[in-house]
Design a protein around this motif. Sequence first.
Motif, mmCIF file in Angstrom:
data_model
loop_
_atom_site.group_PDB
_atom_site.id
_atom_site.type_symbol
_atom_site.label_atom_id
_atom_site.label_comp_id
_atom_site.label_asym_id
_atom_site.label_seq_id
_atom_site.Cartn_x
_atom_site.Cartn_y
_atom_site.Cartn_z
ATOM 1 N N ALA B 88 0.833 -1.203 0.000
ATOM 2 C CA ALA B 88 0.000 0.000 0.000
ATOM 3 C C ALA B 88 0.869 1.256 0.000
ATOM 4 N N LEU B 89 1.966 1.195 0.735
ATOM 5 C CA LEU B 89 2.857 2.360 0.784
ATOM 6 C C LEU B 89 3.486 2.620 -0.578
ATOM 7 N N GLU B 90 3.902 1.556 -1.246
ATOM 8 C CA GLU B 90 4.503 1.708 -2.565
ATOM 9 C C GLU B 90 3.519 2.350 -3.543
ATOM 10 N N LYS B 91 2.280 1.901 -3.443
ATOM 11 C CA LYS B 91 1.240 2.463 -4.300
ATOM 12 C C LYS B 91 1.106 3.962 -4.075
ATOM 13 N N VAL B 92 1.102 4.347 -2.799
ATOM 14 C CA VAL B 92 0.962 5.767 -2.470
ATOM 15 C C VAL B 92 2.160 6.562 -2.977
ATOM 16 N N ARG B 93 3.346 6.013 -2.783
ATOM 17 C CA ARG B 93 4.568 6.696 -3.210
ATOM 18 C C ARG B 93 4.600 6.879 -4.720
ATOM 19 N N ALA B 94 4.078 5.891 -5.412
ATOM 20 C CA ALA B 94 4.122 5.945 -6.874
ATOM 21 C C ALA B 94 3.063 6.879 -7.441
ATOM 22 N N SER B 95 2.096 7.225 -6.610
ATOM 23 C CA SER B 95 1.011 8.069 -7.107
ATOM 24 C C SER B 95 1.503 9.500 -7.348
ATOM 25 N N ARG B 96 0.724 10.225 -8.107
ATOM 26 C CA ARG B 96 1.129 11.574 -8.456
ATOM 27 C C ARG B 96 1.209 12.478 -7.218
ATOM 28 N N GLN B 97 0.203 12.372 -6.370
ATOM 29 C CA GLN B 97 0.097 13.316 -5.259
ATOM 30 C C GLN B 97 -0.030 12.601 -3.912
ATOM 31 N N PRO B 98 1.095 12.116 -3.375
ATOM 32 C CA PRO B 98 0.987 11.449 -2.061
ATOM 33 C C PRO B 98 0.614 12.463 -0.988
ATOM 34 N N THR B 99 -0.403 12.179 -0.223
ATOM 35 C CA THR B 99 -0.787 13.061 0.876
ATOM 36 C C THR B 99 -0.551 12.343 2.197
ATOM 37 N N LEU B 100 -0.487 13.148 3.251
ATOM 38 C CA LEU B 100 -0.334 12.573 4.583
ATOM 39 C C LEU B 100 -1.452 11.581 4.860
ATOM 40 N N GLU B 101 -2.648 11.959 4.450
ATOM 41 C CA GLU B 101 -3.795 11.082 4.694
ATOM 42 C C GLU B 101 -3.637 9.735 3.993
ATOM 43 N N SER B 102 -3.145 9.780 2.763
ATOM 44 C CA SER B 102 -3.043 8.515 2.036
ATOM 45 C C SER B 102 -1.972 7.608 2.648
ATOM 46 N N VAL B 103 -0.905 8.206 3.157
ATOM 47 C CA VAL B 103 0.133 7.402 3.804
ATOM 48 C C VAL B 103 -0.411 6.753 5.083
ATOM 49 N N LEU B 104 -1.116 7.560 5.863
ATOM 50 C CA LEU B 104 -1.692 7.023 7.095
ATOM 51 C C LEU B 104 -2.684 5.903 6.793
ATOM 52 N N GLU B 105 -3.421 6.106 5.710
ATOM 53 C CA GLU B 105 -4.388 5.083 5.323
ATOM 54 C C GLU B 105 -3.684 3.782 4.953
ATOM 55 N N ALA B 106 -2.570 3.922 4.263
ATOM 56 C CA ALA B 106 -1.810 2.732 3.875
ATOM 57 C C ALA B 106 -1.302 1.981 5.101
ATOM 58 N N PHE B 107 -1.108 2.719 6.170
ATOM 59 C CA PHE B 107 -0.615 2.090 7.395
ATOM 60 C C PHE B 107 -1.733 1.425 8.181
ATOM 61 N N VAL B 108 -2.858 2.093 8.239
ATOM 62 C CA VAL B 108 -3.896 1.645 9.157
ATOM 63 C C VAL B 108 -4.876 0.650 8.538
ATOM 64 N N LEU B 109 -5.161 0.797 7.253
ATOM 65 C CA LEU B 109 -6.183 -0.075 6.673
ATOM 66 C C LEU B 109 -5.821 -1.562 6.728
ATOM 67 N N PRO B 110 -4.593 -1.929 6.402
ATOM 68 C CA PRO B 110 -4.243 -3.350 6.516
ATOM 69 C C PRO B 110 -4.405 -3.875 7.950
ATOM 70 N N ALA B 111 -4.053 -3.033 8.917
ATOM 71 C CA ALA B 111 -4.193 -3.466 10.305
ATOM 72 C C ALA B 111 -5.655 -3.636 10.679
ATOM 73 N N LEU B 112 -6.478 -2.703 10.227
ATOM 74 C CA LEU B 112 -7.894 -2.797 10.564
ATOM 75 C C LEU B 112 -8.564 -3.981 9.887
ATOM 76 N N SER B 113 -8.127 -4.280 8.692
ATOM 77 C CA SER B 113 -8.766 -5.414 8.026
ATOM 78 C C SER B 113 -8.347 -6.707 8.712
ATOM 79 N N LEU B 114 -7.156 -6.704 9.261
ATOM 80 C CA LEU B 114 -6.741 -7.852 10.070
ATOM 81 C C LEU B 114 -7.584 -7.920 11.339
#
Lengths: 221, 221
Positions: B88-114
């Motif tokens: 998820a982090l790689e996806k965000v980094r590769a995107s045109r406009q990485p935002t703080l929110e998107s990085v945090l989402e990449a961190f938290v969503l996998p944990a929440l789905s677990l």
Amino acid sequence: MPSGPRVPTVAQAPIVINPHFSTKERILSAAEDLFAKSGFAGASLRQVTSAANVNLAAVNYHFGSKENLINELFKRRLDELTATRMGALEKVRASRQPTLESVLEAFVLPALSLASDRGGGSSFVRLLARAFAEHDQRLRRFVSDNYGHVLKEFAKTIAHLLPHLSKDALYWRLDFVSGALTYAMSDFGMIKKPAGVSDEQHRRTAAEHFVRFAAAGLRAP
Amino acid sequence: MPSGPRVPTVAQAPIVINPHFSTKERILSAAEDLFAKSGFAGASLRQVTSAANVNLAAVNYHFGSKENLINELFKRRLDELTATRMGALEKVRASRQPTLESVLEAFVLPALSLASDRGGGSSFVRLLARAFAEHDQRLRRFVSDNYGHVLKEFAKTIAHLLPHLSKDALYWRLDFVSGALTYAMSDFGMIKKPAGVSDEQHRRTAAEHFVRFAAAGLRAP
DNA sequence: GAACGCTTCAAACAGGCGTTCGAATGTTAG
DNA sequence: CTAACATTCGAACGCCTGTTTGAAGCGTTC
């Protein structure tokens, strides 16, 4: 290999208990330290009484049981923490201009001063973090039954200061705030303090960082 | 009264382990549940093997020791969590406009789905909170040795997005963020979900609240 | 000095712990 | 079918657990 201890532990610096204190106090101090290090199930009464330089049977004589020892241990510290927090909150409420920052400070400063207390309070803070992580329902009930009203009062005050925030959002954010505090405090005084910084200074820095972070998080659009 | 269990526990709903799974998997599932409920020292191998419907000796046969069982248990989940997060982090980094929110989402969503996974992941999340609260240095070392690089990558990305923030402040705030997440998740799926809300919905709500809170906290003036 | 209450002490209790072992059972390959 | 291996099983090992017991030590009060 013969059976080892129930859960692996590493060698730790021995606990030094002031011999001038009473048996009860020596037991409480040693228990606080050992439970913080190894958990409630992980530390045995034999370890506790040995560290306290006290006979094994003294625990059951003075406290009745291991479970009750744990409760008394929480009572001792939480009564003090609660009183300090409520006093600080009252002061903020009575002031002309209560701000979110001042309320948060009233909540965190007493905890941090406990955490950097050399009298063993630092162990207790870690113990508190452990108690939250444990889903032991008895302990959680004991804590929330006896000290839940403090959190409610703070929540009420904060809710007044954030009138535009929905009840739902406030609920979530307060949970985040307590989590951040608990987690940060559990390491507080152990690894974070740089050399050459006084306890008082370190405590102020920590409180400033926390209040700033938490206030901004609570005010999030 | 005869000596009770090492630490008081309350009656719990019995754990149901799918009998179609292999012995190893049944042990892992039962251990995850019981360790989350009673702690590593609080849950015995006899409880685990009994819940898993497996012979006591099976643990030592398949895992060697209780300690190694705990490690394998963390490995199983953390490998998966790490992979999802890094992807998820790689996806965000590769995107045109990485935002703080998107990085945090990449961190938290996998944990929440677990956390909301019915396959036992929810127990694991609580276990993770417990592992952090415990200052068991072996376990902490194991986790930070094997998975510390993930946190470092996220920290680096966030640091780039907050160029005006001092290293010190960033350090403190990231600590608060992990604390908020850890503790919020440890209750996640247990008490927070209102009736009539799907897991997926609940997960999205939690993630939204968290990302909003954490982003604002990190951006604090 | 005897009687009392409070505290400490060494020793033991029954039972749970992680681990080990040798035999029994299943499973696969020749 | 048989040999070789992998797994499961019941039983036991020595150790550690929380708790209890009854005697011993102590300072205070009659």
